[in-house]
Design an enzyme around this catalytic site. Sequence first.
Site, PDB file in Angstrom:
ATOM      1  N   GLU A  26     -11.912   5.503   4.867  1.00 24.52           N
ATOM      2  CA  GLU A  26     -11.116   6.470   5.980  1.00 24.52           C
ATOM      3  C   GLU A  26     -12.281   6.692   7.170  1.00 24.52           C
ATOM      4  O   GLU A  26     -11.681   6.471   8.370  1.00 24.52           O
ATOM      5  CB  GLU A  26     -10.729   7.846   5.468  1.00 24.52           C
ATOM      6  N   TRP A  86      -5.196   1.073  10.393  1.00 29.70           N
ATOM      7  CA  TRP A  86      -5.562   1.122   9.030  1.00 29.70           C
ATOM      8  C   TRP A  86      -5.390  -0.135   8.490  1.00 29.70           C
ATOM      9  O   TRP A  86      -6.123  -0.539   7.523  1.00 29.70           O
ATOM     10  CB  TRP A  86      -4.588   2.243   8.288  1.00 29.70           C
ATOM     11  N   TYR A 133       0.798  -1.270   0.081  1.00 30.30           N
ATOM     12  CA  TYR A 133      -0.070  -0.010  -0.040  1.00 30.30           C
ATOM     13  C   TYR A 133       0.754   1.189   0.065  1.00 30.30           C
ATOM     14  O   TYR A 133       0.578   2.151  -0.724  1.00 30.30           O
ATOM     15  CB  TYR A 133      -0.917  -0.274   1.425  1.00 30.30           C
TER      16      TYR A 133
END
Length: 190
Positions: free
Chosen positions: A48, A56, A26
Site C-alpha cells: 500500500e 494499484w 484480486y
Amino acid sequence: MTGAVLGTDGLRRCGWGDSADDYRAYHDTEWGRPVHGDRALFERITLEAFQSGLSWITILRRREGFRAAFRGFDAAAVAEFDDTDVERLLNDTGIIRNRAKVLATIANAKAARALADGELDALVWSHAPDPATRPAPLTLADVPAVTPESTALAKSLKRAGFRFVGPTTAYALMQACGLVNDHLADCHAR
C-alpha cells in the site's frame, strides 16, 4: 458509475474489479477478505505504501517481484538491509524503484521487528470499525478515501515507528485486509 458492473462471466463486481484480469482475480479472491498475521500485514503495509501515487494494478502486477526483493516480507530479514541492499532494490526492475519508499519499507521492517509476535496484527485490527455501523456502499461514490478509523490507524502505526502510512494509505490497507467491506451492495463478492 453506479452500482456493480456485470462482467462477461455473468458476475456483478465493483467497477474497478472487472477492468482487467489481474483486478478480477484480486477483487474476487482477496480484496476485502480478512488478512491476519504479522508477515501478511507487513506485506500489505509495504504494498500500500508503494502504491501511493500509482495505480494499484501497477503494484499488483509486480507483487511477486516485491516478494522476491523483500525476502518474502520477512520483517526481521528486511530490517537488516543495508546500503548495498538499498542500491540493489533501486536497480530492481521487478519493483517500483523509489528511494523514499524503499527506505520507508526498511524502517517499517525495523518497526515491525520491534513489536512482539502478533502485536502488529492486534494493532491493525484494533482499528476495525463495527460492521453494523457501516452500510454497504451502493456506488463507488459512497466509498470514502479516509475515515476516523483510518486516521487513528495511521497515527498508531506512526507512533510504532512506521512511515508512509497516512490516513488514505491506512484506509486502503483496511479495505485490502478486510477490516472494512467496501464491496458494493450488489457485488457478488460482498
